[in-house]
Design an enzyme around this catalytic site. Structure first.
Site, PDB file in Angstrom:
ATOM      1  N   PRO A   1     -31.645  73.361  -7.664  1.00  0.00           N
ATOM      2  CA  PRO A   1     -32.858  72.826  -7.038  1.00  0.00           C
ATOM      3  C   PRO A   1     -33.004  71.332  -7.292  1.00  0.00           C
ATOM      4  O   PRO A   1     -32.762  70.844  -8.396  1.00  0.00           O
ATOM      5  CB  PRO A   1     -33.984  73.621  -7.719  1.00  0.00           C
ATOM      6  CG  PRO A   1     -33.335  74.884  -8.183  1.00  0.00           C
ATOM      7  CD  PRO A   1     -31.933  74.514  -8.547  1.00  0.00           C
ATOM      8  N   GLY A   2     -33.406  70.611  -6.251  1.00  0.00           N
ATOM      9  CA  GLY A   2     -33.689  69.193  -6.397  1.00  0.00           C
ATOM     10  C   GLY A   2     -32.508  68.273  -6.223  1.00  0.00           C
ATOM     11  O   GLY A   2     -32.633  67.068  -6.434  1.00  0.00           O
TER      12      GLY A   2
ATOM     13  N   LYS B   1     -30.299  68.941  -0.974  1.00  0.00           N
ATOM     14  CA  LYS B   1     -29.673  69.708   0.110  1.00  0.00           C
ATOM     15  C   LYS B   1     -30.452  69.515   1.421  1.00  0.00           C
ATOM     16  O   LYS B   1     -29.864  69.256   2.472  1.00  0.00           O
ATOM     17  CB  LYS B   1     -29.619  71.191  -0.282  1.00  0.00           C
ATOM     18  CG  LYS B   1     -28.815  71.471  -1.548  1.00  0.00           C
ATOM     19  CD  LYS B   1     -28.732  72.948  -1.847  1.00  0.00           C
ATOM     20  CE  LYS B   1     -30.053  73.547  -2.258  1.00  0.00           C
ATOM     21  NZ  LYS B   1     -30.570  73.009  -3.545  1.00  0.00           N
TER      22      LYS B   1
ATOM     23  N   HIS C   1     -38.920  68.770 -40.947  1.00  0.00           N
ATOM     24  CA  HIS C   1     -38.207  69.617 -39.987  1.00  0.00           C
ATOM     25  C   HIS C   1     -37.396  68.761 -39.001  1.00  0.00           C
ATOM     26  O   HIS C   1     -36.189  68.984 -38.802  1.00  0.00           O
ATOM     27  CB  HIS C   1     -39.213  70.477 -39.222  1.00  0.00           C
ATOM     28  CG  HIS C   1     -38.591  71.533 -38.372  1.00  0.00           C
ATOM     29  ND1 HIS C   1     -38.703  72.879 -38.641  1.00  0.00           N
ATOM     30  CD2 HIS C   1     -37.837  71.457 -37.251  1.00  0.00           C
ATOM     31  CE1 HIS C   1     -38.045  73.578 -37.716  1.00  0.00           C
ATOM     32  NE2 HIS C   1     -37.520  72.726 -36.850  1.00  0.00           N
ATOM     33  N   GLU C   2     -38.056  67.771 -38.395  1.00  0.00           N
ATOM     34  CA  GLU C   2     -37.361  66.931 -37.421  1.00  0.00           C
ATOM     35  C   GLU C   2     -36.293  66.074 -38.077  1.00  0.00           C
ATOM     36  O   GLU C   2     -35.230  65.835 -37.486  1.00  0.00           O
ATOM     37  CB  GLU C   2     -38.369  66.058 -36.668  1.00  0.00           C
ATOM     38  CG  GLU C   2     -39.445  66.816 -35.922  1.00  0.00           C
ATOM     39  CD  GLU C   2     -38.885  67.815 -34.936  1.00  0.00           C
ATOM     40  OE1 GLU C   2     -37.789  67.582 -34.388  1.00  0.00           O
ATOM     41  OE2 GLU C   2     -39.524  68.860 -34.719  1.00  0.00           O
TER      42      GLU C   2
ATOM     43  N   HIS D   1     -33.105  68.140 -38.447  1.00  0.00           N
ATOM     44  CA  HIS D   1     -32.335  68.184 -37.205  1.00  0.00           C
ATOM     45  C   HIS D   1     -31.548  66.892 -36.994  1.00  0.00           C
ATOM     46  O   HIS D   1     -30.359  66.913 -36.657  1.00  0.00           O
ATOM     47  CB  HIS D   1     -33.279  68.372 -36.012  1.00  0.00           C
ATOM     48  CG  HIS D   1     -33.822  69.755 -35.861  1.00  0.00           C
ATOM     49  ND1 HIS D   1     -33.017  70.867 -35.772  1.00  0.00           N
ATOM     50  CD2 HIS D   1     -35.099  70.208 -35.764  1.00  0.00           C
ATOM     51  CE1 HIS D   1     -33.772  71.943 -35.628  1.00  0.00           C
ATOM     52  NE2 HIS D   1     -35.032  71.565 -35.629  1.00  0.00           N
TER      53      HIS D   1
ATOM     54  N   ASP E   1     -35.161  77.567 -32.477  1.00  0.00           N
ATOM     55  CA  ASP E   1     -33.853  77.122 -32.995  1.00  0.00           C
ATOM     56  C   ASP E   1     -32.953  78.316 -33.264  1.00  0.00           C
ATOM     57  O   ASP E   1     -31.768  78.317 -32.913  1.00  0.00           O
ATOM     58  CB  ASP E   1     -34.046  76.320 -34.286  1.00  0.00           C
ATOM     59  CG  ASP E   1     -34.897  75.088 -34.083  1.00  0.00           C
ATOM     60  OD1 ASP E   1     -34.861  74.551 -32.967  1.00  0.00           O
ATOM     61  OD2 ASP E   1     -35.590  74.679 -35.020  1.00  0.00           O
TER      62      ASP E   1
END
Length: 644
Positions: free
Chosen positions: A195-196, A199, A415-416, A419, A493
């Site tokens: 989609p997008g 077409k 937490h971030e 990662h 996660d």
């Protein structure tokens, strides 16, 4: 139709009221019959008019009155004549012929109006060709050659697709060129893509370049509740197209009517199958449709009927895929023509930071940037607005109005940071682009990874690195809060890591113990480009147990690797946590400082006045990274987002 029904009712009510007003007499004073007799005998009455039991009259002073005679009174005439009252007789009052006709026909008109309303509803409503007697008429919209302004210059990012359809344009301009050599142009072109990707825009550009009429219709417009209506509409559409040939018929979302026949529980829909059968015959049957090219678009070619895909019908497939970096740059330039931008805007830089974006996504990016500039009362759009728009689309809108507690904010920062650090240290992982603890969408924080270049596949080492980085946030919580203090923030996660590991074993053949063999079957109803993976089937209990053991072994191995990396870099974890608590958002420069063991410099966009711009709460944190398109073995690095 509902508005028409209400209008008819109002008109009928008004007419009825008008006729009644016209026929109603002048208002008179109503008196009792006994008073009437008394005033006659006292000589106050000048004249009377008798119509059955109704009596109207006039006093000597000119005032009018009326009364009703309760029964037969033979003495009344004697009293009237005795006191010299002028007596007139009148037939009983009757309604006019128009009032009687309107009153009699009103219920019939209401029934007809209600019937027409429901008939309209059953065939999908609308006007024009969708009248009560137009069930089988085509709903295709005809755009004349002068109405289509779109050309190939308005289509960018799909050069290969444009080359595939260039032949169609030449045929429509000069059919004799091909017919002299006995060549036949494809009768049907199927455009396939996510989609997008453009077409519909490409189909319209073909008609604009060739300067031919363009019929546009959706696959769902054929199917109705009455069997045979869709087939009749197909016939009518091709009959109209023959009168306009050479021309283009564009059917959007053809999978709504072109699904494989006879599949699914309980068989197919009779109306849809009849419509499909008629479409097959019209495209390649006994009668030729020379000069008519059917272009259809879908993002689900796997569900289409094989008879529809054979040569002679949709015998050419044009894949309109996601644009690469050069294509994204061209698309951005097309959309930037409509927006006043500053001279320092570099479309190539923006394109490099938007991998996996479709044409529609890039159009939305330019629009969001223009909206940001308008809110700031600027006359031009700067690079700052494009960065804000990109962050909003890829990570979600900031939720500055919600305030987190310092404890929850610190936990999000750990937490971030987990990662980001693991993602930075493992091999073949996309670079960390930005880390933020400002809530966005449903997330408390975001860690975003962006690839340096477009990727269409991922290595075994890269998959294991992705799993390691997914576990980084959970491990950081465990190291700082203890095993009993970890939160539910890593749920997404864990889900994504498990999906990676299961595909690693069952689909991609990367397990040494199970070998390069497929243990999962694709869902036939899955959307093109979905990443859900297949379902296990026809497996022995022993094989299923082996698969579970291999998945668990891979996850445990990656978990231990990520834990070891964070233990060895605990000082960097604390540095990044402190930086996030102070600045709330850090980018590549600050992350480089932290990984070198230095205190990070302030972000370029940060100032002392921005100190209160954080803190909002939600149930889930989110890290953003490149998402592997597991069904097509392509990496959709574009809008990576996962919630934890």
């Amino acid at each position: 139709m509902a508005k028409n029904l209400i209008l008819w009712v109002i008109i009928a009510a008004v007419l009825l009221t008008v006729f009644q007003k016209l026929d109603s007499p002048v208002s008179n004073q109503e008196i009792a019959y006994s008073q009437f007799i008394e005033r006659v005998q006292s000589g106050q009455v000048k004249k009377v008019t008798i119509a059955g039991a109704s009596i109207t009259g006039e006093y000597n002073n000119g005032q009018r009155f009326e009364t009703i005679r309760p029964g037969h009174d033979p003495k009344m005439m004697d009293d009237l004549l005795e006191h010299n009252v002028e007596v007139q007789g009148k037939k009983p009052e009757q309604q006019s012929i128009w009032t009687q006709l309107l009153v009699a026909s009103f219920p019939i008109l209401v029934i007809i109006a209600v019937f027409m309303f429901f008939m309209r509803q059953m065939q999908g409503g609308g006007g024009g060709k969708s009248g009560p007697m137009s069930f089988g008429k085509s709903k295709a919209k005809l755009l004349g050659e002068d109405q289509i302004k779109t050309t190939f210059t308005d289509v960018a990012g799909c050069d290969e697709a444009k080359e595939d359809v260039q032949e169609l344009v030449e045929f429509l301009r000069d059919p004799a060129k091909y017919q002299r050599l006995g060549g036949q142009i494809p009768r049907g072109v199927l455009m396939v893509g996510q989609p997008g990707t453009g077409k519909t825009l490409l189909a319209k550009a073909i008609a604009g370049e060739a300067k031919v009429p363009f019929f546009s219709i959706s696959g769902s417009d054929f199917v109705e509740m009455f069997v045979g209506v869709g087939a009749s509409r197909v016939r009518d559409m091709f009959d109209q197209a023959k009168k306009q040939a050479p021309c283009i018929i564009f059917i959007d979302e053809i999978d709504a009517v072109g699904r494989s026949r006879g599949v699914g529980i309980g068989g197919g829909n009779d109306e849809r199958e009849q419509t499909l059968n008629q479409l097959l015959v019209e495209m390649d049957g006994f009668e030729g449709n020379d000069g008519i090219i059917v272009i259809a678009a879908t993002n689900r070619p796997d569900v289409l009927d094989p008879a529809l895909m054979r040569p002679g019908r949709f015998d050419r497939q044009v894949v309109v895929g996601l644009p690469d970096i050069r294509g994204r740059e061209q698309i951005l330039k097309v959309h930037m023509r409509k927006v006043p931008v500053t001279d320092d805007i570099d479309a190539k830089v923006i394109a490099r930071g938007t991998p996996g974006f479709s044409g529609a996504d890039l159009a939305n990016l330019v629009n969001e940037a223009a909206l940001f500039a308008a809110r700031a009362n600027r006359t031009t759009v700067t690079m700052e607005e494009f960065e804000k728009a990109k962050d909003k689309i890829m990570m979600g809108a900031e939720r500055k109005s919600m305030v987190m507690s310092d404890k929850e904010k610190e936990n999000t920062a750990y937490h971030e940071a987990g990662h980001a650090i693991v993602g930075r240290l493992v091999p073949e992982h996309d670079p960390v682009y930005k880390v933020s603890i400002i809530p966005r969408g449903r997330a408390l924080g975001v860690t975003m990874f962006l690839p340096e270049e477009d990727r269409h596949s991922i290595s075994k080492r890269g998959i294991e690195s992705n799993i390691c980085s997914l576990y980084g946030g959970r491990i950081a919580e465990e190291m700082t809060l203890g095993k009993d203090g970890v939160t539910t923030g890593a749920s997404n996660d864990i889900e994504r890591a498990t999906q990676y590991a299961r595909n690693y074993v069952t689909k991609w053949g990367l397990s040494e113990k199970l070998g390069a063999q497929l243990y999962a079957e694709e869902d036939q109803n899955a959307y093109l480009g979905s990443s859900g993976g297949g379902q296990l089937s026809h497996l022995s209990d022993e094989t299923a147990r082996t698969i579970d053991a291999e998945v668990r072994d891979l996850l445990d191995r990656c978990y231990k690797t990520a834990y070891q990396l964070l233990e060895e870099n605990r000082d960097k974890l604390e540095l990044m946590k402190d930086a996030l608590m102070e600045y709330e958002t850090i980018d590549t420069d600050q992350i480089d400082d932290i990984m070198n063991g230095q205190k990070p410099r302030p972000p370029k966009s940060w100032s002392d006045d921005d100190g209160d711009k954080g803190g909002a709460g939600a149930d889930a944190t989110e890290e953003t990274e490149s998402k592997l398109d597991e069904d097509s073995s392509e990496d959709n690095q574009g809008k990576p987002a996962s919630e934890h």
